[in-house]
Design an enzyme around this catalytic site. Structure first.
Site, PDB file in Angstrom:
ATOM      1  N   ASP A  67      27.977  22.412  91.322  1.00  0.00           N
ATOM      2  CA  ASP A  67      27.730  23.174  90.095  1.00  0.00           C
ATOM      3  C   ASP A  67      27.735  22.254  88.880  1.00  0.00           C
ATOM      4  OD1 ASP A  67      30.450  22.617  90.201  1.00  0.00           O
ATOM      5  OD2 ASP A  67      31.072  24.709  90.356  1.00  0.00           O
ATOM      6  N   ASN A 136      41.214  32.320  90.572  1.00  0.00           N
ATOM      7  CA  ASN A 136      40.633  33.667  90.719  1.00  0.00           C
ATOM      8  C   ASN A 136      39.819  33.781  92.006  1.00  0.00           C
ATOM      9  OD1 ASN A 136      38.346  32.177  90.183  1.00  0.00           O
ATOM     10  ND2 ASN A 136      37.683  33.354  88.405  1.00  0.00           N
ATOM     11  N   HIS A 138      37.290  31.772  92.929  1.00  0.00           N
ATOM     12  CA  HIS A 138      35.896  31.322  92.924  1.00  0.00           C
ATOM     13  C   HIS A 138      35.724  30.090  93.810  1.00  0.00           C
ATOM     14  CE1 HIS A 138      36.449  28.806  88.951  1.00  0.00           C
ATOM     15  NE2 HIS A 138      36.763  28.076  89.998  1.00  0.00           N
ATOM     16  N   GLU A 143      31.856  33.398  90.801  1.00  0.00           N
ATOM     17  CA  GLU A 143      33.027  34.086  90.271  1.00  0.00           C
ATOM     18  C   GLU A 143      33.240  35.412  91.005  1.00  0.00           C
ATOM     19  OE1 GLU A 143      34.925  32.486  88.404  1.00  0.00           O
ATOM     20  OE2 GLU A 143      33.958  31.558  86.685  1.00  0.00           O
TER      21      GLU A 143
HETATM   22  P1  PGA Z   1      40.727  22.536  90.287  1.00  0.00           P
HETATM   23  O1  PGA Z   1      39.463  23.486  90.271  1.00  0.00           O
HETATM   24  O2  PGA Z   1      40.507  21.583  91.424  1.00  0.00           O
HETATM   25  O3  PGA Z   1      40.672  21.841  88.958  1.00  0.00           O
HETATM   26  O4  PGA Z   1      41.930  23.389  90.475  1.00  0.00           O
HETATM   27  C1  PGA Z   1      39.054  24.104  91.420  1.00  0.00           C
HETATM   28  C2  PGA Z   1      37.998  25.113  91.091  1.00  0.00           C
HETATM   29  O5  PGA Z   1      38.075  25.755  90.025  1.00  0.00           O
HETATM   30  O6  PGA Z   1      37.094  25.290  91.905  1.00  0.00           O
END
Ligand code: PGA
Length: 239
Positions: A67, A136, A138, A143
């Protein structure tokens, strides 16, 4: 689903690097989907070290990032483009034309997403998708509420993913992203999910033990035929 629990973040990163290294060594032309965020930083450090020690050759590897914010300049320190070069691509020998990251300065993000999806297909699909997970639930920027059939597309970020008033973007918020879809990710031949820290414990319980439902996008991974999850003790404390 195979769940491996390591003592701490350092060991998690080392084991994840061995996992990825095995795939690169078995298939020098492997196609990887790559994450950004805090979690994979240790993995990239370990892979860089294996390359520096001449253990790993990435010259035939292809990559697709999961992404990228939209719109954003690749020069912005908040861009995933910048992150990837700083943390990984500048340290290994993947040829430029085998690195794929969304062009996030274009006017037609929908077209960019469609072409990205086509490029993945043309490449023969993703062999190994490496994922983080949001608190959350995702995966990439799919999302809560994302469609299981979703392909690569432009999305609105949920409230907890938005970066507000980024100073370096003249106080503009980062509230959209281009992301591989859930279907795109599920079509990968193999998936490696990484999570570290107690702030991920609740969502890891929901994602692996709870029902498969759209408000926990990562729960769909329970249906992937070749899913491996590496957790540290803290992220695994509710399992
Ligand atoms: P993080 O992000 O590794 O910074 O916890 C993971 C994500 O949001 O996919």
């Amino acid at each position: 689903m195979r769940i491996v629990i390591e003592d701490d973040y350092q060991n998690l990163s080392k084991k994840a690097a061995v996992f990825v290294a095995q795939r690169v060594i078995c298939n020098s032309k492997v196609t990887l989907a790559l994450p950004t965020g805090e979690t994979p930083k240790g993995l990239y450090r370990q892979l860089n070290r294996l390359h520096e020690e001449s253990v790993l050759d990435f010259s035939e590897v292809s990559t697709f990032n999961l992404d990228e914010y939209y719109p954003i300049s690749p020069k912005s320190s908040l861009s995933f483009h910048k992150y990837m070069y700083k943390r990984f691509f500048n340290h290994v020998n993947i040829p430029q034309n085998q690195i794929h990251i969304f062009d996030s300065e274009i006017n037609k993000p929908e077209k960019e997403c469609k072409e990205y999806e086509e490029l993945i297909l043309k490449q023969g699909g993703i062999d190994l998708a490496i994922l983080g997970i949001g608190q959350n639930g995702h995966i990439a920027y799919n999302e809560p509420g994302s469609n299981w059939e979703s392909k690569t597309r432009l999305v609105e970020l949920s409230q907890n993913s938005v970066i507000d008033d980024a100073l370096e973007l003249s106080n503009r918020s980062l509230d959209k992203a281009m992301t591989m879809g859930i279907k795109t990710i599920m079509q990968s031949r193999e998936i490696l999910l990484l999570a570290s820290g107690e702030e991920k414990a609740k969502i890891m319980e929901k994602a692996t033990r709870g029902p498969i439902k759209k408000n926990v996008p990562a729960s769909i991974l329970q249906l992937h035929p070749s899913l491996t999850i590496y957790l540290d003790n803290k992220a695994a404390q509710k399992l």
